[in-house]
Enzyme design. Structure first.
Site, PDB file in Angstrom:
ATOM      1  N   ASP A  32       0.858  -1.189   0.000  1.00  0.00           N
ATOM      2  CA  ASP A  32       0.000   0.000   0.000  1.00  0.00           C
ATOM      3  C   ASP A  32       0.892   1.236   0.000  1.00  0.00           C
ATOM      4  OD1 ASP A  32      -1.914   2.110   0.851  1.00  0.00           O
ATOM      5  OD2 ASP A  32      -3.249   0.410   1.244  1.00  0.00           O
ATOM      6  N   GLY A  37      -5.229   5.364   2.208  1.00  0.00           N
ATOM      7  CA  GLY A  37      -5.284   4.517   3.406  1.00  0.00           C
ATOM      8  C   GLY A  37      -4.449   5.107   4.529  1.00  0.00           C
ATOM      9  N   VAL A  58       1.622   0.244  -6.318  1.00  0.00           N
ATOM     10  CA  VAL A  58       1.503  -0.933  -7.194  1.00  0.00           C
ATOM     11  C   VAL A  58       1.417  -0.568  -8.677  1.00  0.00           C
ATOM     12  CG1 VAL A  58       0.546  -2.446  -5.418  1.00  0.00           C
ATOM     13  CG2 VAL A  58      -1.016  -1.149  -6.899  1.00  0.00           C
ATOM     14  N   ASN A 100       0.123  -5.148 -12.981  1.00  0.00           N
ATOM     15  CA  ASN A 100       1.227  -5.601 -12.121  1.00  0.00           C
ATOM     16  C   ASN A 100       0.763  -6.685 -11.142  1.00  0.00           C
ATOM     17  OD1 ASN A 100       3.082  -3.878 -13.307  1.00  0.00           O
ATOM     18  ND2 ASN A 100       2.738  -2.230 -11.822  1.00  0.00           N
ATOM     19  N   GLY A 103       0.294  -9.841 -13.011  1.00  0.00           N
ATOM     20  CA  GLY A 103       1.615 -10.401 -13.348  1.00  0.00           C
ATOM     21  C   GLY A 103       2.213 -11.131 -12.155  1.00  0.00           C
ATOM     22  N   TYR A 146     -13.135   6.466 -12.379  1.00  0.00           N
ATOM     23  CA  TYR A 146     -13.312   5.314 -11.483  1.00  0.00           C
ATOM     24  C   TYR A 146     -14.053   4.189 -12.203  1.00  0.00           C
ATOM     25  CZ  TYR A 146     -14.550   2.786  -7.174  1.00  0.00           C
ATOM     26  OH  TYR A 146     -14.707   1.836  -6.187  1.00  0.00           O
ATOM     27  N   LYS A 150     -12.469   0.521 -13.395  1.00  0.00           N
ATOM     28  CA  LYS A 150     -12.931  -0.775 -12.876  1.00  0.00           C
ATOM     29  C   LYS A 150     -13.428  -1.672 -14.000  1.00  0.00           C
ATOM     30  CE  LYS A 150     -12.211  -0.196  -8.447  1.00  0.00           C
ATOM     31  NZ  LYS A 150     -11.319  -1.064  -7.688  1.00  0.00           N
ATOM     32  N   TYR A 160      -6.547 -12.254 -18.744  1.00  0.00           N
ATOM     33  CA  TYR A 160      -5.532 -13.137 -18.135  1.00  0.00           C
ATOM     34  C   TYR A 160      -6.106 -14.528 -17.876  1.00  0.00           C
ATOM     35  CZ  TYR A 160      -1.298 -10.442 -17.379  1.00  0.00           C
ATOM     36  OH  TYR A 160      -0.109  -9.796 -17.569  1.00  0.00           O
TER      37      TYR A 160
HETATM   38  N1  LIG Z   1     -15.945   1.034   0.285  1.00  0.00           N
HETATM   39  C1  LIG Z   1     -16.862   0.716  -0.598  1.00  0.00           C
HETATM   40  O1  LIG Z   1     -18.067   0.874  -0.339  1.00  0.00           O
HETATM   41  C2  LIG Z   1     -16.455   0.128  -1.953  1.00  0.00           C
HETATM   42  C3  LIG Z   1     -17.469  -0.088  -2.906  1.00  0.00           C
HETATM   43  C4  LIG Z   1     -17.127  -0.628  -4.133  1.00  0.00           C
HETATM   44  C5  LIG Z   1     -15.804  -0.977  -4.407  1.00  0.00           C
HETATM   45  N2  LIG Z   1     -14.833  -0.751  -3.488  1.00  0.00           N
HETATM   46  C6  LIG Z   1     -13.443  -1.107  -3.852  1.00  0.00           C
HETATM   47  O2  LIG Z   1     -12.802  -1.763  -2.780  1.00  0.00           O
HETATM   48  C7  LIG Z   1     -11.417  -1.411  -2.744  1.00  0.00           C
HETATM   49  C8  LIG Z   1     -11.076  -0.846  -1.387  1.00  0.00           C
HETATM   50  O3  LIG Z   1     -11.882   0.299  -1.141  1.00  0.00           O
HETATM   51  P1  LIG Z   1     -11.854   1.046   0.268  1.00  0.00           P
HETATM   52  O4  LIG Z   1     -13.211   1.563   0.541  1.00  0.00           O
HETATM   53  O5  LIG Z   1     -11.179   0.193   1.265  1.00  0.00           O
HETATM   54  O6  LIG Z   1     -10.946   2.302  -0.095  1.00  0.00           O
HETATM   55  P2  LIG Z   1      -9.682   2.902   0.700  1.00  0.00           P
HETATM   56  O7  LIG Z   1      -9.322   4.177   0.011  1.00  0.00           O
HETATM   57  O8  LIG Z   1      -9.951   2.957   2.151  1.00  0.00           O
HETATM   58  O9  LIG Z   1      -8.570   1.798   0.436  1.00  0.00           O
HETATM   59  C9  LIG Z   1      -7.848   1.717  -0.760  1.00  0.00           C
HETATM   60  C10 LIG Z   1      -6.379   1.494  -0.429  1.00  0.00           C
HETATM   61  O10 LIG Z   1      -5.625   1.405  -1.648  1.00  0.00           O
HETATM   62  C11 LIG Z   1      -4.411   2.120  -1.476  1.00  0.00           C
HETATM   63  N3  LIG Z   1      -3.902   2.506  -2.787  1.00  0.00           N
HETATM   64  C12 LIG Z   1      -4.497   3.309  -3.713  1.00  0.00           C
HETATM   65  N4  LIG Z   1      -3.710   3.430  -4.792  1.00  0.00           N
HETATM   66  C13 LIG Z   1      -2.605   2.672  -4.563  1.00  0.00           C
HETATM   67  C14 LIG Z   1      -1.424   2.388  -5.301  1.00  0.00           C
HETATM   68  N5  LIG Z   1      -1.199   2.919  -6.517  1.00  0.00           N
HETATM   69  N6  LIG Z   1      -0.502   1.547  -4.768  1.00  0.00           N
HETATM   70  C15 LIG Z   1      -0.704   0.999  -3.544  1.00  0.00           C
HETATM   71  N7  LIG Z   1      -1.801   1.240  -2.788  1.00  0.00           N
HETATM   72  C16 LIG Z   1      -2.731   2.075  -3.298  1.00  0.00           C
HETATM   73  C17 LIG Z   1      -4.801   3.299  -0.604  1.00  0.00           C
HETATM   74  O11 LIG Z   1      -3.711   3.905   0.051  1.00  0.00           O
HETATM   75  C18 LIG Z   1      -5.775   2.639   0.383  1.00  0.00           C
HETATM   76  O12 LIG Z   1      -5.109   2.137   1.513  1.00  0.00           O
HETATM   77  C19 LIG Z   1     -11.197  -0.431  -3.887  1.00  0.00           C
HETATM   78  O13 LIG Z   1     -10.688  -1.119  -5.009  1.00  0.00           O
HETATM   79  C20 LIG Z   1     -12.587   0.094  -4.169  1.00  0.00           C
HETATM   80  O14 LIG Z   1     -12.717   0.487  -5.512  1.00  0.00           O
HETATM   81  C21 LIG Z   1     -15.130  -0.194  -2.273  1.00  0.00           C
END
Ligand SMILES: NC(=O)c1ccc[n+]([C@@H]2O[C@H](COP(=O)([O-])OP(=O)(O)OC[C@H]3O[C@@H](n4cnc5c(N)ncnc54)[C@H](O)[C@@H]3O)[C@@H](O)[C@H]2O)c1
Length: 315
Positions: A32, A37, A58, A100, A103, A146, A150, A160
């Site tokens: 992360d 986060g 990542v 990535n 991969g 967004y 997705k 893949y």
């Molecule tokens: N919370 C929801 O209701 C919800 C709904 C639909 C989908 N999602 C999906 O679930 C996943 C997690 O969502 P969340 O609510 O925990 O969001 P969040 O922002 O709390 O967590 C996402 C994490 O990804 C990390 N991150 C972002 N870009 C990064 C990068 N390039 N390299 C490394 N780390 C990176 C952030 O630092 C963070 O810790 C996401 O993919 C989101 O699209 C969440």
């Protein structure tokens, strides 16, 4: 026991998923870059056997030494304020970051699971949304960073799977709430709880009769594990199909917080989104999963979390 890589493990969902994996005896490596986060979400795991945190973006090349049984790609800004502030980063983590992570899974012979979203359905013309619905997404609007990231994530994952025979899982996550949400994520559950705890009026748009559905995080994570452990590629919707009105939610929040906040009605925004509600037929029939935690309990546990942060002066 398995060794699992969780990208985005310092986020809301990723940190709860990490907890659940460790609790069942798996080893977890979190990757992360903390863009949305926080290490606060993982501080309780410091020094715990089987847990490793690596600060890594990542979208840069990813390598993890040793065996890996599963790669769970959860990294991505997720709330509208976050992805609208980080449009290019959001597209890059959905495209290059997913590439990535795929991969890594391929190199390790690991299972791959990715967090997709109800946003792939866009502004849907079908209610509730089954996985077979292809969606209605504006490819160039502000939210496309967004939604399209997705949709590309899903397409690349299936490529893949078909081309390299990678063992994949796609989860379409609907709105989720609970402890470790960002207090300023702009979502109605967070807004109401924060307003009630601060004694500010709860903002209700329109007459408050519009409905939403939110899934408590423990239910959501149980769904992720059911999909991960099962034999179905997906995509599979995981969320809560129980709807409540904004007035009902406000009442629950006021009761749980004991707040004397008033309700403040404001005009309904022109673009107030029509509700997305999951069709959970596949999750129920293929995974034997369904949400079980009622709104009152979920709001109580979320309120305790935010109260703790406010008392500690952390927000
Ligand atoms: N919370 C929801 O209701 C919800 C709904 C639909 C989908 N999602 C999906 O679930 C996943 C997690 O969502 P969340 O609510 O925990 O969001 P969040 O922002 O709390 O967590 C996402 C994490 O990804 C990390 N991150 C972002 N870009 C990064 C990068 N390039 N390299 C490394 N780390 C990176 C952030 O630092 C963070 O810790 C996401 O993919 C989101 O699209 C969440």
């Amino acid at each position: 026991m398995a060794r699992v890589v969780v990208t985005g493990g310092a986020g809301f969902l990723g940190s709860h998923l990490t907890d659940a994996l460790l609790d069942r005896g798996d080893e977890v490596v979190v990757l992360d870059n903390l863009v949305t986060g926080s290490l606060r979400n993982l501080q309780h795991l410091a020094g715990r056997d089987g847990f490793t945190f690596v600060n890594h973006d990542v979208t840069e090349p990813v390598s993890v030494p040793g065996e890996v049984d599963a790669v769970l790609h959860f990294a991505s800004p997720a709330s509208p304020p976050a992805y609208l502030a980080l449009p290019v980063e959001t597209l890059m983590v959905g495209s290059r970051g997913t590439h990535n992570a795929l991969g890594l899974a391929r190199a390790k012979g690991a299972r791959f699971m990715v967090s997709s979203t109800s946003e792939v359905y866009g502004d849907p013309s079908v209610h509730p949304q089954p996985e077979s619905y292809w969606g209605n997404v504006n490819p160039i609007g502000p939210r496309s960073v967004y939604d399209e990231a997705k949709r590309f994530t899903e397409a690349l994952t299936m490529a893949y799977h078909r081309t390299h025979g990678l063992d994949v899982r796609i989860v379409r996550i609907f709105n989720t709430y609970g402890p470790r949400m960002q207090h300023d994520d702009g979502r109605v559950v967070t807004n109401f709880i924060m307003q009630a705890l601060k004694g500010e009026p709860l903002t209700i748009y329109g007459d408050g009769s519009q409905t939403r559905s939110f899934c408590f995080v423990d239910d959501e994570v149980r769904g992720f594990l059911a999909l991960l452990d099962g034999d179905h590629t997906g995509p599979i919707n995981i969320g809560n199909d129980g709807e409540f009105t904004m007035l009902e939610l406000a009442e629950v929040v006021l009761e749980v917080t004991g707040s004397s906040s008033t309700l403040e009605h404001r005009p309904l925004p022109v673009d107030d989104p029509r509700q997305r509600r999951p069709d959970l037929t596949l999750a129920r029939s293929l995974l034997g999963w369904e949400p079980t935690i009622a709104l009152h309990e979920g709001v109580t546990r979320t309120t305790e979390y935010f109260r703790g942060l406010l008392d500690a002066g952390e927000i």
